[in-house]
Design an enzyme around this catalytic site. Structure first.
Site, PDB file in Angstrom:
ATOM      1  N   GLU A 316       0.746  -1.281  -0.199  1.00 16.84           N
ATOM      2  CA  GLU A 316       0.227   0.396  -0.152  1.00 16.84           C
ATOM      3  C   GLU A 316       0.691   1.334   0.263  1.00 16.84           C
ATOM      4  OE1 GLU A 316      -3.155   2.371   2.501  1.00 16.84           O
ATOM      5  OE2 GLU A 316      -2.143   0.589   3.523  1.00 16.84           O
ATOM      6  N   ALA A 365       7.286  -6.453 -13.464  1.00 13.09           N
ATOM      7  CA  ALA A 365       8.551  -6.235 -12.341  1.00 13.09           C
ATOM      8  C   ALA A 365       7.895  -7.295 -10.872  1.00 13.09           C
ATOM      9  CB  ALA A 365       8.835  -5.475 -12.131  1.00 13.09           C
ATOM     10  N   LYS A 369      12.532 -10.493  -4.643  1.00 13.62           N
ATOM     11  CA  LYS A 369      14.298 -10.114  -5.093  1.00 13.62           C
ATOM     12  C   LYS A 369      15.837 -10.751  -4.205  1.00 13.62           C
ATOM     13  CE  LYS A 369      14.550  -5.413  -5.624  1.00 13.62           C
ATOM     14  NZ  LYS A 369      15.281  -4.356  -6.382  1.00 13.62           N
ATOM     15  N   LYS A 411      20.785 -14.145 -11.884  1.00  9.00           N
ATOM     16  CA  LYS A 411      20.402 -15.037 -10.967  1.00  9.00           C
ATOM     17  C   LYS A 411      20.049 -16.339 -11.264  1.00  9.00           C
ATOM     18  CE  LYS A 411      21.950 -12.109  -6.808  1.00  9.00           C
ATOM     19  NZ  LYS A 411      22.115 -10.981  -7.157  1.00  9.00           N
ATOM     20  N   VAL A 450      20.994  -4.259 -10.514  1.00  5.58           N
ATOM     21  CA  VAL A 450      21.069  -2.775 -10.605  1.00  5.58           C
ATOM     22  C   VAL A 450      21.531  -1.081  -9.502  1.00  5.58           C
ATOM     23  CG1 VAL A 450      19.106  -0.877 -11.156  1.00  5.58           C
ATOM     24  CG2 VAL A 450      18.661  -3.452 -11.723  1.00  5.58           C
TER      25      VAL A 450
END
Length: 624
Positions: A316, A365, A369, A411, A450
């Site tokens: 949220e 996306a 991760k 990965k 990134v």
């Protein structure tokens, strides 16, 4: 007594001081007459002076009010106030001389000078005594905080002098690394070596330490503070001179070095150019829109002017933040921004969102991760990354979406962790759907770390530096591929625009960067030095903590190194085998059963069977 003192208002206290000052006048007169050789005794001379005394008191009261002496607080009675008292004493001595001449008392001229000196001594002395009495009353009534001052230099000694008159703070001693100061008395306090802090704390009942070393670097101050806090002490830091004179606002505006400065190569920014045609005027859904990659996808998509941008996000707070930002950026552009709070694992909601908003392009996306977290929570990681991808991808095919682009990871290549394995399985799911659906173009883009994204290493290092270190590196030999967020997202959008179906796009990320070298760069860019064997006086230490479960020394971008060039110089297409429809169905069935049973071992067994190069993390943990 304390209640009485506290009950007095400021004006009442001023009248008390005025009364004391006036009461000292006859006392000073009596002493003056006593020390002089006069025809009559001191008491007789004082009685002869009684006619002029009321006038002297009136003049003294008026002069005192005019000078503001009664309004000076005891703790503020210093050199300036003493000077006013001397002026006041000279004034009433002059008034006495004038009144004596008018009344014809016939006092010697030296009498008035002695009176002025006596009064000045009495007035200063009585205030010094009152200060000690009042301080003692307050100290008995209120608990004292016993303070140890770390640093016996100029700043520390000035602090000790300032605290000596404080109502509730009692400076006890100094500690200092300078051996030439140890054993000395400064500002009335002994100087001890830091090695005796624990002993001093017990013996002197110390509960607070003030670091009075503003010239010491922030990391070193932070290291000292943490060491003292482990002893259960409250630690405070004296501000630097720059902070005291108002330069703190400027310091607060200084920002850490931008992550792209640690790239080790020049970042590429060629713009989206003709790739925008695949997104212009279309309804685009970005899953995980509140994350680092997802939000940057949204920002760059705005430059392509889609008709609608659907922000699909589980968090949220993240959804609120990105929606607020994009709403402001799109003001007057005619782009509809639609915030959707939900999970990609919910098939009913996914189908409804795709249908209600006529979604034509999906950029997926959304994923868990963070390697250690997914390694510790493998079942939620697999459910979200594998079944979430399958749910969204199948719904996209059913809704006739034009393009579905999966954001993958390096990965996923021969993974040593569940997160990487889940991304590889997500790739296999998308490749399977690409072979079975013609209306929707399915493709995936694989790249490495990134810089600047949430949970990435540079912000972590910068945070550790701000805390004074140490900066933690898992292994001296660890290397990783890096790109900037803008660079990675730009190439993702280009690859997605050029996809024909089923491709695994790999981004050219340059040479892998040693993490140990990156840690040094982050420390030095902040203006500090690395503390190691070669530089024992450095600011921040680099600590080697060992590889965590599921981590590899180096990552790979392809399974076999077989790459095909595309029309974009930095984007390649990997030729890799994939599973058949029946095999993918078997993988998903095995995972579904493991999730339903809550069986982590069964889930890992499924991964080990179907994901090429996967090493069981349990075995990896045993090796570590």
């Amino acid at each position: 007594m304390l209640k009485l003192l506290s009950a007095l208002s400021r004006s009442q206290r001023a009248y008390v001081f005025l009364g004391i000052d006036l009461a000292l006048i006859p006392v000073a007169l009596l002493l003056t007459y006593a020390v002089q050789v006069l025809p009559a005794s001191a008491l007789e001379t004082l009685r002869a002076s009684l006619p002029v005394l009321p006038y002297l008191l009136l003049i003294a009261a008026a002069l005192s009010k005019w000078l503001g002496l009664p309004n000076i607080q005891l703790k503020a009675y210093e050199r300036f106030a003493i000077g006013l008292t001397a002026l006041y004493a000279a004034g009433i001595a002059g008034a006495l001389a004038g009144l004596s001449w008018i009344a014809g008392l016939g006092l010697p001229a030296g009498t008035h000078v002695i009176f002025g000196l006596c009064y000045f001594i009495f007035a200063v002395a009585i205030r010094m005594v009152l200060l000690q009495v009042v301080t003692a009353i307050y100290r008995r009534a209120e608990p004292r905080r016993r303070v140890l001052i770390y640093g016996a230099g100029t700043t520390g000694t000035q602090l000790a002098q300032a605290l000596s008159a404080h109502d509730s703070i009692d400076p006890v001693a100094f500690v200092d690394d300078n051996t030439s100061l140890q054993g000395m008395l400064l500002a009335g306090l002994p100087v001890h070596p830091p090695a005796r802090i624990a002993e001093l704390v017990r013996a002197r009942r110390i509960n607070r330490v003030v670091l009075a070393m503003p010239s010491l670097s922030q990391p070193k101050q932070a290291q000292i503070a943490r060491r003292l806090q482990k002893m259960g002490l409250e630690v405070q830091v004296l501000p630097s001179f720059a902070q005291l004179i108002g330069e703190e606002a400027l310091i607060d505006k200084l920002t850490p070095v931008a992550p792209q400065n640690f790239l080790g190569r020049k970042s590429t920014d060629t713009g989206l150019q003709e790739a925008c045609q695949s997104y212009e005027g279309r309804s685009v859904l970005v899953s995980g829109a509140g994350g680092s990659i997802g939000s940057e996808l949204c920002r760059q998509l705005l430059g392509c002017h889609p008709s609608r941008l659907v922000l699909y996000e589980l968090s949220e707070l993240a959804l609120y933040t990105v929606h607020q930002e994009l709403t402001q950026l799109t003001e007057g552009m005619g782009i509809e921004i639609v915030p959707v709070l939900g999970s990609v694992t919910d098939p009913r909601q996914v189908r409804k969102v795709l249908g209600d908003h006529g979604v034509q392009v999906v950029l997926h996306a959304a994923a868990y991760k963070h390697v250690p977290l997914v390694e510790a929570n493998p079942l939620p990681g697999l459910a979200n990354n594998v079944f979430g991808t399958r749910t969204l991808a199948r719904a996209a095919a059913g809704a006739g979406v034009e393009r579905f682009i999966l954001i993958s990871s390096d990965k996923a290549v021969r993974p040593a962790n569940v997160m990487g394995a889940s991304k590889r399985l997500a790739e296999l799911v998308v490749q399977d759907l690409a072979s079975r659906y013609d209306r929707t173009v399915f493709a995936m883009v694989r790249f490495g770390n990134v810089l600047g994204s949430s949970g990435s290493v540079v912000p972590l290092f910068q945070e550790q530096v701000s805390r004074g270190g140490p900066v933690t590196v898992t292994d001296p030999a660890v290397k990783r591929f890096f790109m900037t967020i803008r660079e990675a997202v730009q190439l993702v959008l280009k690859a997605g625009a050029g996809a024909q179906g089923g491709e695994v796009f790999v981004l050219d990320m340059g040479k892998p960067v040693p993490i140990l070298q990156l840690a040094r760069q982050v420390i030095e860019s902040a203006g500090y030095s690395v503390r190691d064997e070669a530089n024992a006086d450095g600011d921040i230490e680099i600590e080697i903590i060992g590889l965590r479960p599921g981590e590899k020394l180096e990552e790979e971008l392809t399974l076999n190194g077989d790459l095909i060039g595309t029309r974009y110089p930095k984007i390649f297409c990997a030729r890799e085998d994939h599973l058949s429809e029946i095999e993918v169905a078997g993988v998903l069935r095995g995972l579904r059963q493991a999730l339903a049973a809550g069986d982590e071992a069964a889930a890992r067994a499924v991964i080990a069977r179907w994901v090429e190069g996967y090493a069981d993390s349990e075995a990896g943990r045993r090796r570590l």
